[in-house]
Scaffold this motif. Structure first.
Motif, PDB file in Angstrom:
ATOM      1  N   GLU A 139      -0.648  -1.271  -4.661  1.00 25.96           N
ATOM      2  CA  GLU A 139      -1.825  -0.415  -4.509  1.00 25.96           C
ATOM      3  C   GLU A 139      -1.358   1.029  -4.353  1.00 25.96           C
ATOM      4  O   GLU A 139      -0.702   1.367  -3.368  1.00 25.96           O
ATOM      5  CB  GLU A 139      -2.640  -0.843  -3.290  1.00 25.96           C
ATOM      6  CG  GLU A 139      -3.848   0.038  -3.004  1.00 25.96           C
ATOM      7  CD  GLU A 139      -4.537  -0.335  -1.703  1.00 25.96           C
ATOM      8  OE1 GLU A 139      -5.025   0.581  -1.011  1.00 25.96           O
ATOM      9  OE2 GLU A 139      -4.582  -1.544  -1.357  1.00 25.96           O
ATOM     10  N   ILE A 140      -1.672   1.858  -5.325  1.00 30.78           N
ATOM     11  CA  ILE A 140      -1.337   3.281  -5.253  1.00 30.78           C
ATOM     12  C   ILE A 140      -2.532   4.012  -4.644  1.00 30.78           C
ATOM     13  O   ILE A 140      -3.623   4.008  -5.213  1.00 30.78           O
ATOM     14  CB  ILE A 140      -1.034   3.858  -6.657  1.00 30.78           C
ATOM     15  CG1 ILE A 140       0.087   3.058  -7.333  1.00 30.78           C
ATOM     16  CG2 ILE A 140      -0.659   5.334  -6.541  1.00 30.78           C
ATOM     17  CD1 ILE A 140       1.404   3.064  -6.589  1.00 30.78           C
ATOM     18  N   THR A 141      -2.331   4.624  -3.494  1.00 27.68           N
ATOM     19  CA  THR A 141      -3.441   5.273  -2.821  1.00 27.68           C
ATOM     20  C   THR A 141      -3.691   6.664  -3.400  1.00 27.68           C
ATOM     21  O   THR A 141      -2.771   7.326  -3.892  1.00 27.68           O
ATOM     22  CB  THR A 141      -3.161   5.419  -1.319  1.00 27.68           C
ATOM     23  OG1 THR A 141      -2.091   6.359  -1.131  1.00 27.68           O
ATOM     24  CG2 THR A 141      -2.775   4.081  -0.702  1.00 27.68           C
ATOM     25  N   TYR A 142      -4.924   7.100  -3.277  1.00 32.16           N
ATOM     26  CA  TYR A 142      -5.284   8.427  -3.754  1.00 32.16           C
ATOM     27  C   TYR A 142      -4.819   9.533  -2.800  1.00 32.16           C
ATOM     28  O   TYR A 142      -5.062  10.707  -3.071  1.00 32.16           O
ATOM     29  CB  TYR A 142      -6.786   8.518  -4.013  1.00 32.16           C
ATOM     30  CG  TYR A 142      -7.124   8.298  -5.470  1.00 32.16           C
ATOM     31  CD1 TYR A 142      -6.984   9.320  -6.393  1.00 32.16           C
ATOM     32  CD2 TYR A 142      -7.576   7.062  -5.925  1.00 32.16           C
ATOM     33  CE1 TYR A 142      -7.286   9.133  -7.731  1.00 32.16           C
ATOM     34  CE2 TYR A 142      -7.887   6.864  -7.260  1.00 32.16           C
ATOM     35  CZ  TYR A 142      -7.734   7.906  -8.158  1.00 32.16           C
ATOM     36  OH  TYR A 142      -8.034   7.714  -9.487  1.00 32.16           O
ATOM     37  N   THR A 143      -4.143   9.187  -1.724  1.00 31.28           N
ATOM     38  CA  THR A 143      -3.445  10.211  -0.942  1.00 31.28           C
ATOM     39  C   THR A 143      -2.144  10.612  -1.634  1.00 31.28           C
ATOM     40  O   THR A 143      -1.515  11.594  -1.238  1.00 31.28           O
ATOM     41  CB  THR A 143      -3.140   9.701   0.484  1.00 31.28           C
ATOM     42  OG1 THR A 143      -2.387   8.487   0.398  1.00 31.28           O
ATOM     43  CG2 THR A 143      -4.424   9.465   1.259  1.00 31.28           C
ATOM     44  N   THR A 144      -1.739   9.862  -2.635  1.00 27.16           N
ATOM     45  CA  THR A 144      -0.576  10.202  -3.464  1.00 27.16           C
ATOM     46  C   THR A 144      -1.000  11.202  -4.534  1.00 27.16           C
ATOM     47  O   THR A 144      -1.942  10.926  -5.285  1.00 27.16           O
ATOM     48  CB  THR A 144      -0.010   8.941  -4.150  1.00 27.16           C
ATOM     49  OG1 THR A 144       0.390   7.997  -3.155  1.00 27.16           O
ATOM     50  CG2 THR A 144       1.173   9.285  -5.042  1.00 27.16           C
ATOM     51  N   VAL A 168       0.869  -1.181   0.000  1.00 24.66           N
ATOM     52  CA  VAL A 168       0.000   0.000   0.000  1.00 24.66           C
ATOM     53  C   VAL A 168       0.906   1.232   0.000  1.00 24.66           C
ATOM     54  O   VAL A 168       1.550   1.544   1.008  1.00 24.66           O
ATOM     55  CB  VAL A 168      -0.930  -0.005   1.219  1.00 24.66           C
ATOM     56  CG1 VAL A 168      -1.845   1.228   1.205  1.00 24.66           C
ATOM     57  CG2 VAL A 168      -1.761  -1.293   1.250  1.00 24.66           C
ATOM     58  N   ILE A 169       0.958   1.908  -1.133  1.00 24.11           N
ATOM     59  CA  ILE A 169       1.943   2.980  -1.333  1.00 24.11           C
ATOM     60  C   ILE A 169       1.296   4.347  -1.150  1.00 24.11           C
ATOM     61  O   ILE A 169       0.375   4.722  -1.878  1.00 24.11           O
ATOM     62  CB  ILE A 169       2.573   2.874  -2.728  1.00 24.11           C
ATOM     63  CG1 ILE A 169       3.298   1.527  -2.865  1.00 24.11           C
ATOM     64  CG2 ILE A 169       3.534   4.034  -2.982  1.00 24.11           C
ATOM     65  CD1 ILE A 169       3.781   1.235  -4.267  1.00 24.11           C
ATOM     66  N   ARG A 170       1.808   5.083  -0.165  1.00 26.81           N
ATOM     67  CA  ARG A 170       1.406   6.475   0.072  1.00 26.81           C
ATOM     68  C   ARG A 170       2.656   7.328  -0.108  1.00 26.81           C
ATOM     69  O   ARG A 170       3.482   7.427   0.795  1.00 26.81           O
ATOM     70  CB  ARG A 170       0.842   6.642   1.481  1.00 26.81           C
ATOM     71  CG  ARG A 170      -0.358   5.768   1.774  1.00 26.81           C
ATOM     72  CD  ARG A 170      -0.989   6.077   3.128  1.00 26.81           C
ATOM     73  NE  ARG A 170      -2.043   5.135   3.443  1.00 26.81           N
ATOM     74  CZ  ARG A 170      -3.288   5.210   2.977  1.00 26.81           C
ATOM     75  NH1 ARG A 170      -3.613   6.205   2.165  1.00 26.81           N
ATOM     76  NH2 ARG A 170      -4.193   4.319   3.308  1.00 26.81           N
ATOM     77  N   ALA A 171       2.785   7.901  -1.269  1.00 29.58           N
ATOM     78  CA  ALA A 171       3.992   8.655  -1.606  1.00 29.58           C
ATOM     79  C   ALA A 171       3.704  10.156  -1.650  1.00 29.58           C
ATOM     80  O   ALA A 171       2.560  10.587  -1.812  1.00 29.58           O
ATOM     81  CB  ALA A 171       4.534   8.194  -2.964  1.00 29.58           C
ATOM     82  N   ALA A 172       4.771  10.942  -1.526  1.00 28.11           N
ATOM     83  CA  ALA A 172       4.635  12.402  -1.539  1.00 28.11           C
ATOM     84  C   ALA A 172       4.427  12.947  -2.944  1.00 28.11           C
ATOM     85  O   ALA A 172       3.956  14.072  -3.116  1.00 28.11           O
ATOM     86  CB  ALA A 172       5.864  13.042  -0.905  1.00 28.11           C
ATOM     87  N   ASP A 173       4.783  12.150  -3.955  1.00 27.24           N
ATOM     88  CA  ASP A 173       4.588  12.578  -5.339  1.00 27.24           C
ATOM     89  C   ASP A 173       4.461  11.338  -6.214  1.00 27.24           C
ATOM     90  O   ASP A 173       4.858  10.239  -5.827  1.00 27.24           O
ATOM     91  CB  ASP A 173       5.752  13.458  -5.817  1.00 27.24           C
ATOM     92  CG  ASP A 173       7.077  12.723  -5.760  1.00 27.24           C
ATOM     93  OD1 ASP A 173       7.406  12.038  -6.745  1.00 27.24           O
ATOM     94  OD2 ASP A 173       7.769  12.808  -4.735  1.00 27.24           O
ATOM     95  N   TRP A 174       3.907  11.521  -7.406  1.00 30.29           N
ATOM     96  CA  TRP A 174       3.602  10.376  -8.257  1.00 30.29           C
ATOM     97  C   TRP A 174       4.851   9.679  -8.764  1.00 30.29           C
ATOM     98  O   TRP A 174       4.866   8.457  -8.938  1.00 30.29           O
ATOM     99  CB  TRP A 174       2.711  10.798  -9.416  1.00 30.29           C
ATOM    100  CG  TRP A 174       3.364  11.608 -10.498  1.00 30.29           C
ATOM    101  CD1 TRP A 174       3.493  12.964 -10.542  1.00 30.29           C
ATOM    102  CD2 TRP A 174       3.995  11.104 -11.678  1.00 30.29           C
ATOM    103  NE1 TRP A 174       4.154  13.346 -11.681  1.00 30.29           N
ATOM    104  CE2 TRP A 174       4.467  12.221 -12.404  1.00 30.29           C
ATOM    105  CE3 TRP A 174       4.186   9.829 -12.204  1.00 30.29           C
ATOM    106  CZ2 TRP A 174       5.135  12.089 -13.621  1.00 30.29           C
ATOM    107  CZ3 TRP A 174       4.848   9.698 -13.415  1.00 30.29           C
ATOM    108  CH2 TRP A 174       5.319  10.818 -14.111  1.00 30.29           C
ATOM    109  N   ARG A 175       5.935  10.421  -8.970  1.00 26.34           N
ATOM    110  CA  ARG A 175       7.169   9.792  -9.474  1.00 26.34           C
ATOM    111  C   ARG A 175       7.754   8.817  -8.459  1.00 26.34           C
ATOM    112  O   ARG A 175       8.247   7.742  -8.826  1.00 26.34           O
ATOM    113  CB  ARG A 175       8.192  10.869  -9.847  1.00 26.34           C
ATOM    114  CG  ARG A 175       7.822  11.682 -11.078  1.00 26.34           C
ATOM    115  CD  ARG A 175       8.906  12.697 -11.415  1.00 26.34           C
ATOM    116  NE  ARG A 175       8.585  13.463 -12.611  1.00 26.34           N
ATOM    117  CZ  ARG A 175       7.831  14.545 -12.612  1.00 26.34           C
ATOM    118  NH1 ARG A 175       7.295  14.980 -11.466  1.00 26.34           N
ATOM    119  NH2 ARG A 175       7.575  15.197 -13.741  1.00 26.34           N
TER     120      ARG A 175
END
Length: 214
Positions: free
Chosen positions: A44-49, A19-26
């Motif tokens: 899983e790319i979260t929409y908090t990214t 479950v990936i919560r990143a600061a930017d899409w890259r």
């Protein structure tokens, strides 16, 4: 090795979903490579990214059939459709909302709705959930999942929150078909430092733990 694109079977097959919560899409795109190298093939790319759909599109283009790719933290109208248009195979919401569930189902993608109580599980399954995300699972641990699995033996449960490589066997013994792992797999510190060797090391621990119980 390419995965089958029957999404439900794929979730069972990969076993561990990062479950990936990143600061930017890259950053969300870049972290996938070390996760795959470590043996974790559920993403899983979260929409908090920020620009989550853009990240999903880039990952789908780069890695194709080598992973199960989903969008998570779906809370707003339009997010499910945008994620599937970008290439998501499955959709995850942290809870259960009737209108969001309808949009998620309408895309044709595997729909994962969040629940924590028997009442919520019943509501989510009535709305067509293919899989139930038990969240936040760490509040009560594997005992909660075992208790839920007994009256709902036909339901596929994926606990998320509080899952580690060390307690992963307990979650599968309690009835999980897969687990979601966030900070214990892709910590915010490792993402901020782009410490891909640390991410790969953690991924390998999760992959080894899953292989041992598979």
């Amino acid at each position: 090795m390419a995965l089958t694109k029957d999404a439900r079977r794929t979730i069972h097959e990969v076993g561990v979903v990062a479950v990936i919560r990143a600061a930017d899409w890259r950053t969300a795109v870049d972290v996938v490579e070390p996760l795959l190298a470590g043996g974790v093939r559920g993403i899983e790319i979260t929409y908090t990214t920020p620009d989550a759909a853009r990240a999903i599109a880039a990952i789908a283009d780069r890695h194709g059939d080598d992973l199960a790719l989903g969008a998570g933290t779906i809370r707003e109208a339009g997010q499910a459709t945008a994620a599937v248009d970008a290439g998501a195979d499955f959709l995850v919401s942290p809870g259960t909302d009737e209108h969001l569930a309808a949009e998620m189902k309408a895309t044709g993608a595997l729909t994962v709705l969040g629940a924590l109580t028997p009442t919520e599980v019943m509501h989510a399954t009535r709305l067509g959930a293919d899989i139930i995300k038990v969240f936040p699972a760490g509040l009560q641990g594997p005992g909660l999942l075992k208790a839920l699995a007994e009256p709902f033996p036909e339901v596929d449960f994926v606990p998320t929150g509080g899952v580690t490589a060390e307690n992963l066997p307990e979650w599968f013994a309690a009835g999980a078909v897969a687990v979601g792992a966030g900070s214990s797999l892709c910590s915010s510190q490792a993402l901020a430092r782009a410490d891909w060797s640390e991410v790969e090391r953690r991924a390998r621990r999760f992959a080894d733990a899953f292989a041992a119980v598979r």
